[in-house]
Design a protein around this motif. Structure first.
Motif, short mmCIF file in Angstrom:
data_model
loop_
_atom_site.label_atom_id
_atom_site.label_comp_id
_atom_site.label_asym_id
_atom_site.label_seq_id
_atom_site.Cartn_x
_atom_site.Cartn_y
_atom_site.Cartn_z
N PRO A 1 0.81 -1.23 0.00
CA PRO A 1 0.00 0.00 0.00
C PRO A 1 0.83 1.28 0.00
CG PRO A 1 -0.05 -1.06 2.16
CD PRO A 1 0.62 -2.02 1.23
N THR A 2 2.12 1.18 0.28
CA THR A 2 2.97 2.38 0.23
C THR A 2 3.19 2.82 -1.21
OG1 THR A 2 4.10 1.78 2.28
CG2 THR A 2 5.21 3.34 0.83
N ASP A 3 3.57 1.88 -2.06
CA ASP A 3 3.82 2.22 -3.46
C ASP A 3 2.55 2.23 -4.31
OD1 ASP A 3 6.63 2.59 -3.34
OD2 ASP A 3 6.91 0.42 -3.25
N PHE A 4 1.52 1.52 -3.86
CA PHE A 4 0.25 1.48 -4.58
C PHE A 4 -0.86 1.82 -3.59
CE2 PHE A 4 3.14 -1.24 -6.90
CZ PHE A 4 2.95 -0.83 -8.21
N PRO A 5 -1.04 3.12 -3.30
CA PRO A 5 -1.91 3.53 -2.19
C PRO A 5 -3.40 3.39 -2.46
CG PRO A 5 -1.00 5.45 -3.30
CD PRO A 5 -0.32 4.26 -3.91
N ARG A 6 -3.81 3.10 -3.70
CA ARG A 6 -5.23 2.97 -4.01
C ARG A 6 -5.51 1.60 -4.59
NH1 ARG A 6 -6.55 8.67 -7.20
NH2 ARG A 6 -6.28 10.08 -5.42
N ALA A 7 -6.70 1.07 -4.28
CA ALA A 7 -7.10 -0.20 -4.87
C ALA A 7 -7.26 -0.08 -6.38
CB ALA A 7 -8.40 -0.70 -4.24
N PHE A 8 -7.62 1.10 -6.86
CA PHE A 8 -7.59 1.42 -8.29
C PHE A 8 -7.19 2.88 -8.38
CE2 PHE A 8 -9.40 2.44 -12.53
CZ PHE A 8 -8.69 1.50 -13.25
N PRO A 9 -6.16 3.20 -9.15
CA PRO A 9 -5.59 4.55 -9.06
C PRO A 9 -6.46 5.67 -9.61
CG PRO A 9 -4.46 3.24 -10.73
CD PRO A 9 -5.34 2.30 -9.98
N LEU A 10 -7.32 5.39 -10.60
CA LEU A 10 -8.14 6.45 -11.20
C LEU A 10 -9.45 6.57 -10.44
CD1 LEU A 10 -8.72 8.59 -13.27
CD2 LEU A 10 -9.27 6.81 -14.94
N VAL A 11 -9.59 7.65 -9.68
CA VAL A 11 -10.79 7.91 -8.89
C VAL A 11 -11.36 9.26 -9.32
CG1 VAL A 11 -11.76 8.16 -6.58
CG2 VAL A 11 -9.82 6.61 -6.96
N PRO A 12 -12.31 9.28 -10.26
CA PRO A 12 -12.84 10.56 -10.73
C PRO A 12 -13.67 11.25 -9.66
CG PRO A 12 -13.32 8.78 -12.28
CD PRO A 12 -12.87 8.15 -11.01
N PRO A 13 -13.70 12.59 -9.67
CA PRO A 13 -14.64 13.30 -8.80
C PRO A 13 -16.07 13.05 -9.28
CG PRO A 13 -13.56 14.82 -10.29
CD PRO A 13 -12.88 13.50 -10.48
N SER A 14 -17.03 13.36 -8.40
CA SER A 14 -18.44 13.14 -8.70
C SER A 14 -19.16 14.45 -8.97
CB SER A 14 -19.14 12.42 -7.54
OG SER A 14 -18.61 11.13 -7.37
N ALA A 15 -20.16 14.38 -9.83
CA ALA A 15 -21.03 15.52 -10.12
C ALA A 15 -22.46 15.08 -9.86
CB ALA A 15 -20.85 15.98 -11.56
N PRO A 16 -22.93 15.16 -8.62
CA PRO A 16 -24.28 14.69 -8.31
C PRO A 16 -25.33 15.51 -9.04
CG PRO A 16 -23.32 15.87 -6.45
CD PRO A 16 -22.23 15.69 -7.44
N ASN A 17 -26.12 14.84 -9.85
CA ASN A 17 -27.15 15.51 -10.66
C ASN A 17 -26.58 16.65 -11.49
OD1 ASN A 17 -29.39 13.88 -9.82
ND2 ASN A 17 -29.34 14.97 -7.86
N GLY A 18 -25.29 16.49 -11.87
CA GLY A 18 -24.64 17.47 -12.74
C GLY A 18 -23.97 18.62 -12.03
N ALA A 19 -24.05 18.68 -10.69
CA ALA A 19 -23.47 19.82 -9.96
C ALA A 19 -21.95 19.74 -9.99
CB ALA A 19 -23.96 19.81 -8.52
N TYR A 20 -21.34 20.70 -10.67
CA TYR A 20 -19.88 20.67 -10.80
C TYR A 20 -19.39 22.04 -11.23
CZ TYR A 20 -15.29 18.60 -11.59
OH TYR A 20 -13.97 18.28 -11.49
N ASP A 21 -18.21 22.41 -10.75
CA ASP A 21 -17.60 23.68 -11.14
C ASP A 21 -16.10 23.57 -10.91
OD1 ASP A 21 -16.92 26.25 -11.73
OD2 ASP A 21 -18.19 27.20 -10.22
N GLU A 22 -15.34 23.60 -11.99
CA GLU A 22 -13.90 23.47 -11.87
C GLU A 22 -13.20 24.29 -12.94
OE1 GLU A 22 -10.39 20.07 -11.58
OE2 GLU A 22 -12.29 19.56 -12.51
N SER A 23 -12.12 24.93 -12.55
CA SER A 23 -11.22 25.59 -13.49
C SER A 23 -9.84 24.95 -13.34
CB SER A 23 -11.13 27.09 -13.22
OG SER A 23 -12.39 27.71 -13.41
N GLY A 24 -9.13 24.83 -14.43
CA GLY A 24 -7.81 24.22 -14.37
C GLY A 24 -7.16 24.26 -15.74
N THR A 25 -6.30 23.28 -15.99
CA THR A 25 -5.58 23.20 -17.26
C THR A 25 -5.68 21.81 -17.82
OG1 THR A 25 -3.98 24.90 -16.56
CG2 THR A 25 -3.33 23.48 -18.39
N LEU A 26 -6.08 21.70 -19.08
CA LEU A 26 -6.06 20.44 -19.80
C LEU A 26 -4.74 20.31 -20.53
CD1 LEU A 26 -9.64 20.45 -21.40
CD2 LEU A 26 -8.91 19.28 -19.31
N ARG A 27 -4.22 19.08 -20.61
CA ARG A 27 -2.91 18.82 -21.22
C ARG A 27 -3.04 17.79 -22.33
NH1 ARG A 27 -2.36 20.18 -15.96
NH2 ARG A 27 -0.62 21.56 -15.41
#
Length: 559
Positions: free
Chosen positions: A488-514
Motif C-alpha cells: 500500500p505504500t507504493d500502490f496507495p489505491r485499490a484502483f488509481p483512477l478515482v474521478p470526482p463526482s457531479a451529483p445531478n450534474g453539480a460541478y464547477d472546476e477551473s484548471g488546465t487540460l494537457r
C-alpha cells in the motif's frame, strides 16, 4: 510480489456510437447549451463530441432507477513540441453552485527500479536528443551501404577498447566526452557477444552469469523484440549486437539520490564518422557496484528489462532513420513502445529464468507503477507532453498504457499484437500521424476512447457496448487491488483512477487540460432527476476551446 493472473485473448475493435472528426473552426465559438441536442444513450452506450464545435453536453432526465455516466473532457491534439499542448478550461454543470475538486496526485513514492531516479531519467531522455542529433548528421538518404564496415565476429577471450560516455551530462560531440574502456569477451552467441570491463570492481559477474545473460538475449529477448519491432542495423557487418558491461554505466550519474543508470544505447555508435563512435551496434550495461549498493543479484535482475527496453530504441532508430531516412520516433511514443517491450519480456520469457520465477513482475512491475502514477492524476499529466527533459514517470506510464490499449484493439495477429507494433516502426512517420496511419483511425477518437477505457476497464456490473472501452489483455482493477493489498505504500489505491463526482450534474472546476489527457468525471442522477448539462469552455465560461488543441468530450452510460 507476484502479479495476479491476467487475461491475454484479444478482442476485435468496434466503433463508438457517435464519433466526430477533430476539425473545427479557426475562431473559437461561443458555447451555447440552448443549441445542443440531448445525448440519449442506452446503458453501455457511448458518444464522442468535438468540443471545439459544441462544448455543451446535454443528458436527459433519469428514470425511476436513476442513471450514472462517465464523462471525459480532454485535449487530443498529438503535436509534439517544445511547449506541448495545454489549455486553461472551465467545466460547469447545470447546478454549478456546488464546487467539486478532484483529489490531487499522491505524494511522490519511492522508486521501484534503479532506473527511476531523476538524474538517470534525465540522462535517458537526453539520449532521445542524441538520436535527433545523430539523424540530422546523416542527411536525408539511407546511408547503410556507405556506413558498413566489415568486422569479424569476436571470439571468447578477445579484447577490445570502447569509447564510453564519461558522464551523464556529456553531449557526445567532443573527444573529452568519452573515456576508454577495455573489455574481454566472456560470451559469444547467435545474436550477441558480451564484453566484461577488465576494470570492473569485484565481485563481478561470473562466467556462468555471462552465459545466462547472453543466452537470455539470444534465445528470448532478441526474438521477442525483432518479432515485435523489426530488425536492428548491422553497420559493422559482424551480425551481432555487442554488450559491454561496465561500471562506467552506474557512474554516469554517480548514484546521486539513489538514481542509477542501468544501461543504454548510444545512437552515435551508428554514425561511424561521429567523434567517439564505436561504429557498430553496442549496448552498455551495468556491473555489480558496491559504491552504488548494487550486488550481483541486483545487477542480474535489472539487466534483462533494460536490455529489451533499449533494444527497441536501437531497432526503432534503424527502422525510422537508417532504413527509411526519416526522423527518430517522438519520445512519448518511443518510450511507450520500449515499455511495451518490457511487458512482452514479462509475458514471453520463461518464468524459470526470472527472479522468483516470475517474469511478469520482474519485467513489468515498473510499467504498472508508472501507470499508477499517471492514472492517479491524468488531469495533471500528459500523454503527448512537451519535448523536455526528463520525461516524467507519469508519461512513461501513459505511453505504455496507450500502446498496450492500441495493441489490444488494432492488431490483427492472433499472437500478442506485434503486427501493430511492426507497423509503427516500419515507417518514416512518427508520433500521432504514425499511430493514426497504423490504426486507420483519427487520433482524437483513439485518445478519447482510450481515456474512457482507463476508468471503465473491468468495472463491476458494467458491460460496454464497444470492446474499445476496456483492455483485453489486463484486468487492471484486479491487478491494482492485489498490488495495493501487497504494497500500500507504493500502490496507495485499490484502483488509481478515482474521478470526482457531479451529483445531478453539480460541478464547477477551473484548471488546465494537457495534451492527450484531461478530466474524468462521474455524473450520478437520482431517480426521476431532471436532465442536466455539462459545459466545457475557456476560463471565461463562454468561449469554446480552440480547435487547434482538438478538445473532445466522451461520455458513457454506466447504469
Amino acid at each position: 510480489m507476484p502479479l495476479p493472473e491476467v487475461r491475454w485473448p484479444l478482442l476485435t475493435g468496434a466503433a463508438l456510437l457517435v464519433a466526430c472528426g477533430s476539425s473545427g473552426p479557426t475562431t473559437p465559438k461561443t458555447v451555447d447549451c440552448a443549441t445542443a441536442s440531448p445525448t440519449n444513450l442506452a446503458v453501455g452506450g457511448s458518444a464522442l463530441v468535438n468540443a471545439a464545435d459544441q462544448g455543451c453536453l446535454l443528458l436527459p432526465g433519469a428514470g425511476s432507477g436513476g442513471a450514472e455516466y462517465l464523462y471525459f473532457a480532454g485535449l487530443t491534439d498529438g503535436s509534439f513540441t517544445e511547449q506541448g499542448t495545454s489549455e486553461p478550461f472551465q467545466l460547469t454543470g447545470a447546478a454549478g453552485a456546488v464546487a467539486v475538486r478532484a483529489a490531487r496526485a499522491a505524494a511522490a513514492r519511492p522508486g521501484l527500479s534503479v532506473r527511476q531516479g531523476g538524474s538517470a531519467r534525465t540522462f535517458h531522455a537526453r539520449l532521445r536528443e542524441m538520436e535527433r542529433a545523430a539523424a540530422a548528421e546523416r542527411g536525408p538518404a539511407p546511408p547503410l551501404a556507405a556506413a558498413r564496415i566489415a568486422a569479424a565476429p569476436p571470439v571468447l577471450g578477445d579484447k577490445r577498447t570502447f569509447n564510453v560516455l564519461a558522464s551523464g551530462t556529456a553531449t557526445g560531440n567532443k573527444p573529452s566526452d568519452y573515456v576508454q574502456v577495455t573489455g574481454t569477451v566472456g560470451y559469444v552467441g547467435t545474436h550477441t557477444a558480451i564484453y566484461l570491463d577488465d576494470a570492473a570492481p569485484a565481485p563481478t559477474y561470473s562466467s556462468s552469469d555471462l552465459q545466462a545473460i547472453g543466452s537470455m538475449f539470444d534465445d528470448h529477448l532478441y526474438p521477442i523484440d525483432t518479432t515485435a519491432f523489426g530488425r536492428e542495423s548491422d553497420i559493422d557487418g559482424n551480425g551481432l549486437v555487442l554488450i559491454l558491461l561496465t561500471d562506467r554505466v552506474t557512474k554516469l550519474v554517480s548514484c546521486t539520490g539513489g538514481s542509477v543508470v542501468v544501461g543504454f544505447f548510444l545512437p552515435f555508435d551508428l554514425s561511424p564518422a561521429h567523434v567517439g563512435s564505436n561504429a557498430g551496434e553496442v549496448f552498455y550495461g551495468l556491473v555489480p557496484d558496491a559504491s552504488c549498493n548494487i550486488d550481483v543479484n541486483d545487477a542480474k535482475a535489472s539487466l534483462p528489462p533494460v536490455v529489451i527496453h533499449e533494444f527497441q530504441h536501437m531497432i526503432s532508430y534503424n527502422q525510422h532513420v537508417l532504413t527509411r531516412g526519416g526522423s527518430p520516433e517522438q519520445t512519448w511514443l518511443n518510450e511507450g513502445l520500449s515499455s511495451f517491450a518490457e511487458e512482452l519480456g514479462g509475458r514471453l520469457v520463461p518464468d524459470a529464468l526470472c527472479l522468483n520465477s516470475d517474469c511478469l513482475t520482474q519485467f513489468s512491475l515498473i510499467n504498472l507503477d508508472n501507470a499508477s502514477r499517471y492514472l492517479t492524476d491524468p488531469l495533471g499529466n500528459y500523454l503527448v507532453g512537451p519535448d523536455r527533459i526528463p520525461l516524467p514517470l507519469e508519461e512513461y506510464g501513459a505511453g505504455w498504457l496507450f500502446v498496450r490499449w492500441l495493441a489490444d484493439h488494432y492488431a490483427t495477429s492472433t499472437t500478442i499484437g506485434t503486427d501493430l507494433t511492426q507497423r509503427l516502426l516500419a515507417t518514416s512517420r512518427t508520433g500521432a500521424a504514425n499511430v493514426s496511419h497504423a490504426t486507420g483511425e483519427n487520433f482524437s477518437t483513439l485518445v478519447s476512447n482510450w481515456q474512457l477505457a482507463n476508468y471503465l476497464d473491468d468495472l463491476p456490473s458494467f458491460t460496454p457496448a464497444s470492446p474499445l472501452l476496456q483492455y483485453s489483455s489486463w484486468n487492471f482493477r484486479q491487478v491494482y487491488a492485489a498490488l495495493n493489498a501487497q504494497d500500500p505504500t507504493d500502490f496507495p489505491r485499490a484502483f488509481p483512477l478515482v474521478p470526482p463526482s457531479a451529483p445531478n450534474g453539480a460541478y464547477d472546476e477551473s484548471g488546465t487540460l494537457r495534451g492527450g489527457s484531461g478530466r474524468h468525471l462521474l455524473v450520478d442522477q437520482d431517480a426521476n432527476a431532471a436532465g442536466l448539462s455539462l459545459k466545457l469552455t475557456g476560463t471565461d465560461g463562454t468561449t469554446a476551446l480552440p480547435s487547434s488543441s482538438a478538445p473532445f468530450v466522451g461520455v458513457v452510460r454506466i447504469r
